[in-house]
Design an enzyme around this catalytic site. Structure first.
Site, PDB file in Angstrom:
ATOM      1  N   CYS A 177       0.798  -1.237   0.000  1.00  0.00           N
ATOM      2  CA  CYS A 177       0.000   0.000   0.000  1.00  0.00           C
ATOM      3  C   CYS A 177       0.831   1.288   0.000  1.00  0.00           C
ATOM      4  O   CYS A 177       0.513   2.197  -0.767  1.00  0.00           O
ATOM      5  CB  CYS A 177      -0.987   0.035   1.161  1.00  0.00           C
ATOM      6  SG  CYS A 177      -1.221  -1.496   2.017  1.00  0.00           S
ATOM      7  N   ARG A 194       7.370 -10.818   5.753  1.00  0.00           N
ATOM      8  CA  ARG A 194       7.079 -10.593   7.166  1.00  0.00           C
ATOM      9  C   ARG A 194       7.711 -11.710   7.973  1.00  0.00           C
ATOM     10  O   ARG A 194       7.669 -12.873   7.562  1.00  0.00           O
ATOM     11  CB  ARG A 194       5.565 -10.588   7.417  1.00  0.00           C
ATOM     12  CG  ARG A 194       4.893  -9.424   6.719  1.00  0.00           C
ATOM     13  CD  ARG A 194       3.402  -9.473   6.895  1.00  0.00           C
ATOM     14  NE  ARG A 194       2.744  -8.662   5.882  1.00  0.00           N
ATOM     15  CZ  ARG A 194       1.460  -8.714   5.610  1.00  0.00           C
ATOM     16  NH1 ARG A 194       0.682  -9.537   6.287  1.00  0.00           N
ATOM     17  NH2 ARG A 194       0.933  -7.954   4.679  1.00  0.00           N
ATOM     18  N   GLN A 237       1.004 -11.068  -2.825  1.00  0.00           N
ATOM     19  CA  GLN A 237      -0.425 -10.758  -2.728  1.00  0.00           C
ATOM     20  C   GLN A 237      -0.969 -10.400  -4.103  1.00  0.00           C
ATOM     21  O   GLN A 237      -0.281  -9.753  -4.885  1.00  0.00           O
ATOM     22  CB  GLN A 237      -0.630  -9.554  -1.805  1.00  0.00           C
ATOM     23  CG  GLN A 237      -0.239  -9.817  -0.372  1.00  0.00           C
ATOM     24  CD  GLN A 237      -0.440  -8.580   0.476  1.00  0.00           C
ATOM     25  OE1 GLN A 237       0.065  -7.505   0.160  1.00  0.00           O
ATOM     26  NE2 GLN A 237      -1.174  -8.726   1.559  1.00  0.00           N
ATOM     27  N   ASP A 296      -2.625  -8.040  -5.020  1.00  0.00           N
ATOM     28  CA  ASP A 296      -2.999  -6.810  -4.347  1.00  0.00           C
ATOM     29  C   ASP A 296      -3.536  -5.763  -5.327  1.00  0.00           C
ATOM     30  O   ASP A 296      -3.165  -5.760  -6.497  1.00  0.00           O
ATOM     31  CB  ASP A 296      -1.757  -6.247  -3.648  1.00  0.00           C
ATOM     32  CG  ASP A 296      -2.110  -5.534  -2.357  1.00  0.00           C
ATOM     33  OD1 ASP A 296      -3.308  -5.418  -2.062  1.00  0.00           O
ATOM     34  OD2 ASP A 296      -1.187  -5.097  -1.664  1.00  0.00           O
ATOM     35  N   HIS A 340      -5.169  -1.458  -5.011  1.00  0.00           N
ATOM     36  CA  HIS A 340      -5.695  -0.358  -4.208  1.00  0.00           C
ATOM     37  C   HIS A 340      -6.541   0.539  -5.083  1.00  0.00           C
ATOM     38  O   HIS A 340      -6.118   0.915  -6.168  1.00  0.00           O
ATOM     39  CB  HIS A 340      -4.551   0.412  -3.555  1.00  0.00           C
ATOM     40  CG  HIS A 340      -3.821  -0.432  -2.566  1.00  0.00           C
ATOM     41  ND1 HIS A 340      -2.655  -1.093  -2.871  1.00  0.00           N
ATOM     42  CD2 HIS A 340      -4.133  -0.775  -1.292  1.00  0.00           C
ATOM     43  CE1 HIS A 340      -2.270  -1.793  -1.815  1.00  0.00           C
ATOM     44  NE2 HIS A 340      -3.147  -1.628  -0.842  1.00  0.00           N
ATOM     45  N   LYS A 397     -14.713  -3.326   6.976  1.00  0.00           N
ATOM     46  CA  LYS A 397     -14.242  -4.286   5.973  1.00  0.00           C
ATOM     47  C   LYS A 397     -15.218  -5.430   5.767  1.00  0.00           C
ATOM     48  O   LYS A 397     -16.122  -5.641   6.573  1.00  0.00           O
ATOM     49  CB  LYS A 397     -12.876  -4.839   6.355  1.00  0.00           C
ATOM     50  CG  LYS A 397     -12.914  -5.610   7.671  1.00  0.00           C
ATOM     51  CD  LYS A 397     -11.605  -6.336   7.928  1.00  0.00           C
ATOM     52  CE  LYS A 397     -11.693  -7.081   9.255  1.00  0.00           C
ATOM     53  NZ  LYS A 397     -10.631  -8.010   9.500  1.00  0.00           N
ATOM     54  N   HIS A 448      -8.447  -1.375   0.011  1.00  0.00           N
ATOM     55  CA  HIS A 448      -7.451  -2.439  -0.176  1.00  0.00           C
ATOM     56  C   HIS A 448      -8.237  -3.689  -0.521  1.00  0.00           C
ATOM     57  O   HIS A 448      -9.229  -3.985   0.145  1.00  0.00           O
ATOM     58  CB  HIS A 448      -6.692  -2.771   1.101  1.00  0.00           C
ATOM     59  CG  HIS A 448      -6.081  -1.609   1.802  1.00  0.00           C
ATOM     60  ND1 HIS A 448      -4.733  -1.383   1.801  1.00  0.00           N
ATOM     61  CD2 HIS A 448      -6.624  -0.615   2.539  1.00  0.00           C
ATOM     62  CE1 HIS A 448      -4.474  -0.303   2.521  1.00  0.00           C
ATOM     63  NE2 HIS A 448      -5.597   0.179   2.984  1.00  0.00           N
TER      64      HIS A 448
END
Ligand SMILES: [Zn+2]
Ligand SMILES: [Zn+2]
Length: 643
Positions: free
Chosen positions: A338, A367, A385, A387, A389, A473, A519
């Site tokens: 992000c 991580r 991910q 991912d 946005h 969410k 997200h």
């Protein structure tokens, strides 16, 4: 009298000191038999614990996680009671309920050990004790008294735990002859624990610290009915067969190397191609829904993550900064994509007419996970991910939400996930101080999610107080073929990052506004998703996705040339084909290839060569008859289309 408010907001008066069990009884004796614990003003209570003030309550049965939790947690106490009877002098670490049962960490006296063989004896003792119908009695105590009790008992583990507690929060629970330091909640008695299975033993360092003593961890599970235990054990057997680590190895999809590092998956060619097909499928959906691709690096300056707030969450307890050799600048492995996407948004000014802007990236993030937490592809240290946005205006939230839900639906359809549940997490209306963003924005965004879900006909569980501090969410959980629930993608609204990164657009009013950020990662991560898919399908992927679609099995060497012709023919249609031309009997070839989970096996011999045909066998289903080559190619192409 006190006022008790039920989840449907109805209220009823009860005498002060009423218990959860009595409340359940007042509704119906049937409910009282089934109820296991109660939430009182947000805290979970034992059913026998008196309630002294006006309270909003919820009663929990077996089907509620809180109900199972009390059941399994009480079972851990029962196991401890049995262990103390069987191994006098045993000391106890912690014994919590977990997602699928319970465990207890114990330190055995002298040179005693517990092995798998001993588990049935412990189970029997537990059953015997449960039949005594002993109550679990709660008692509040002072720190001083608790320390005295455990000093006398000589249990240094409990003493360490007590030393970290405050005076007012110490409770002891007694079950039969066994007293434990615990905050509860528990069942009123162990009477309802009818079926017990101790599953395994493992070593576990006290407090997860490898410099401290290794204790013995005993895992178990228990149920109110024998039939439920039988079904659970059957499911565990089935889960073992479907373990993605085992199938991933058999199908040569991925591997791990100690030399590369724990928790860092290596995708083998077949796995990499499978993953590419998944990515291509998503990329096509992204194009359809107006996403733009972006690519960002795997590291970023520490300041970037301090700005985003991720440093607080992932920094100190994760991989440590990388220093540049000359300037000594600090870089972190990217824990989230992000912040990078926010910087891309800031590349130039935006007008309200440009929004929504949707940036998508298969972004790899890192991580740190403790080595004990790592598990195949589901818990790793580096993962990618799917991912994206979305930066949009507040008035576009609902429409954007609907589009993301549509993408999730397309994915579930294409991959045969027909059974899923959703949960909407909203803010706690009674404690708005925990959240950032204006009331108006929260109301708008919560309304947008609720309406979007309603329009899509989603039956959602709505949970107040579960939202992140920066926005509400929607979570998707899929149930796999054997009924296990997996958390997959999340759609998360965010007011925080646009604020932290000072993102703006110029509105129709010519004034600067903050965009809202969404997200979304429908798969969660490629690694986790592939793991779930393997366990769901047992490695029998849909035809469009599977590594190899067809294998040709010549009956004898005489037909290897014809097999090659068939191979070339299918190859021209981009049908993923293999030949098994080993000098083996056909029966053996069929058996071996069935195990590889290749969907179609083509047997070719004299007849097929003369007819320019193939004898088709479907994996797991046997003979499907003969088909001409063209006919078979069409048959596969039609079936390999994504739904
Ligand atoms: Zn307990
Ligand atoms: Zn994000």
């Amino acid at each position: 009298m006190i006022k008790i408010e039920f989840p449907d907001k109805s209220k009823k008066e009860f005498p002060e000191g009423v218990t959860g069990f009595e409340i359940a009884q007042s509704i119906s004796p049937g409910l009282a038999r089934e109820v296991l614990s109660i939430t009182v003003n947000g805290d979970i209570f034992d059913l026998t614990r008196p309630i002294h003030e006006n309270a909003a309550i919820k009663l929990h049965k077996w089907d509620d996680p809180e109900g199972k939790h009390a059941f399994w947690h009480s079972s851990a106490h029962l196991m401890a009671e049995a262990l103390e009877a069987l191994y006098p002098g045993i000391k106890f670490g912690i014994g919590p309920a977990i997602d699928n049962g319970f465990y207890y960490d114990v330190d055995l006296p002298g040179d005693k050990v517990i092995t798998e063989k001993d588990l049935s004896t412990i189970e029997q003792k537990m059953t015997e004790l449960a039949r005594q119908k002993n109550k679990l009695c709660r008692r509040e105590t002072s720190k001083k008294e608790a320390l005295e009790i455990y000093t006398k008992k000589g249990d240094e583990y409990k003493l360490e735990l007590i030393s970290e507690l405050n005076d007012k929060e110490i409770t002891l629970y007694t079950l039969g002859n066994f007293t434990d330091l615990c905050k509860g909640p528990h069942l009123p008695s162990t009477e309802s624990i009818k079926a017990i299975k101790l599953l395994s033993i493992a070593g576990a360092y006290w407090r997860g610290d490898e410099n401290r003593k290794q204790l013995t961890r005993i895992y178990g599970v228990s149920f109110p009915k024998q039939k439920m235990l039988d079904e659970h054990l059957k499911m565990l057997e089935e889960a073992k067969k479907r373990d993605h680590r085992k199938i991933g190895k058999e199908l040569e999809l991925f591997t791990f190397s100690q030399r590369v590092g724990q928790g860092l998956p290596l995708w083998l060619p077949k796995g990499a191609r499978l993953r590419e097909r998944l990515e291509d499928f998503l990329k096509a959906l992204h194009r359809k829904y107006g996403y733009e691709p972006v690519i960002t690096p795997h590291i970023g300056q520490k300041e970037l993550y301090v700005t985003s707030g991720h440093y607080d969450k992932y920094g100190k307890d994760s991989f440590q900064p990388i220093l540049s050799p000359d300037e000594k600048e600090e870089f972190l492995l990217k824990p989230m994509n992000c912040p990078h996407h926010c910087e891309i948004y800031r590349f130039k000014p935006h007008s309200y007419k440009e929004l929504p802007i949707r940036y998508a990236e298969f972004g790899t993030v890192y991580r740190y996970e403790q080595s004990g937490e790592l598990h195949g592809l589901t818990r790793v240290r580096g993962f990618t991910q799917d991912d994206a946005h979305i930066f949009c205006r507040p008035d576009q939230l609902k429409e954007e939400f609907i589009k993301v839900i549509d993408i999730v639906f397309s994915i579930f359809d294409a991959l045969d996930f027909h059974n899923f549940t959703t949960q909407i997490s909203l803010r706690d209306p009674d404690d708005k101080t925990k959240y950032i963003g204006s009331d108006e924005n929260w109301e708008k965004s919560e309304k947008a999610i609720l309406e979007a879900c309603e329009e899509k006909g989603l039956k959602t569980k709505i949970v107040k107080g579960e939202a992140a501090f920066y926005g509400p969410k929607l979570d998707f959980m899929v149930n796999d073929a054997i009924g296990r629930e997996w958390q997959l993608g999340t759609i998360q609204i965010d007011y925080n990052l646009p604020e932290r990164f000072e993102l703006e657009y110029i509105g129709a009013d010519d004034v600067r506004h903050r965009p809202v950020m969404i997200h979304r990662a429908p798969f969660g991560s490629m690694e986790r998703f592939v793991a779930v898919l393997i366990e769901h399908t047992e490695g029998k992927f849909p035809l469009w996705l599977t590594p190899d679609q067809v294998v040709i099995l010549p009956i004898s060497e005489k037909f290897n040339d014809y097999a090659k012709k068939v191979f070339n023919f299918l190859n021209n249609y981009d049908i993923r084909t293999l030949i098994d031309d080993r000098n083996e009997k056909i029966g053996r070839k069929i058996r071996d290839n069935e195990l590889k989970r290749i969907p179609y096996l083509l047997i070719v011999g004299e007849k097929e060569m003369n007819e320019k045909s193939v004898a088709v066998r479907k994996q797991g289903e046997g003979n499907q008859g003969n088909m001409k080559l063209e006919e078979f190619a069409e048959f596969i192409i039609k079936r390999a289309k994504i739904k």
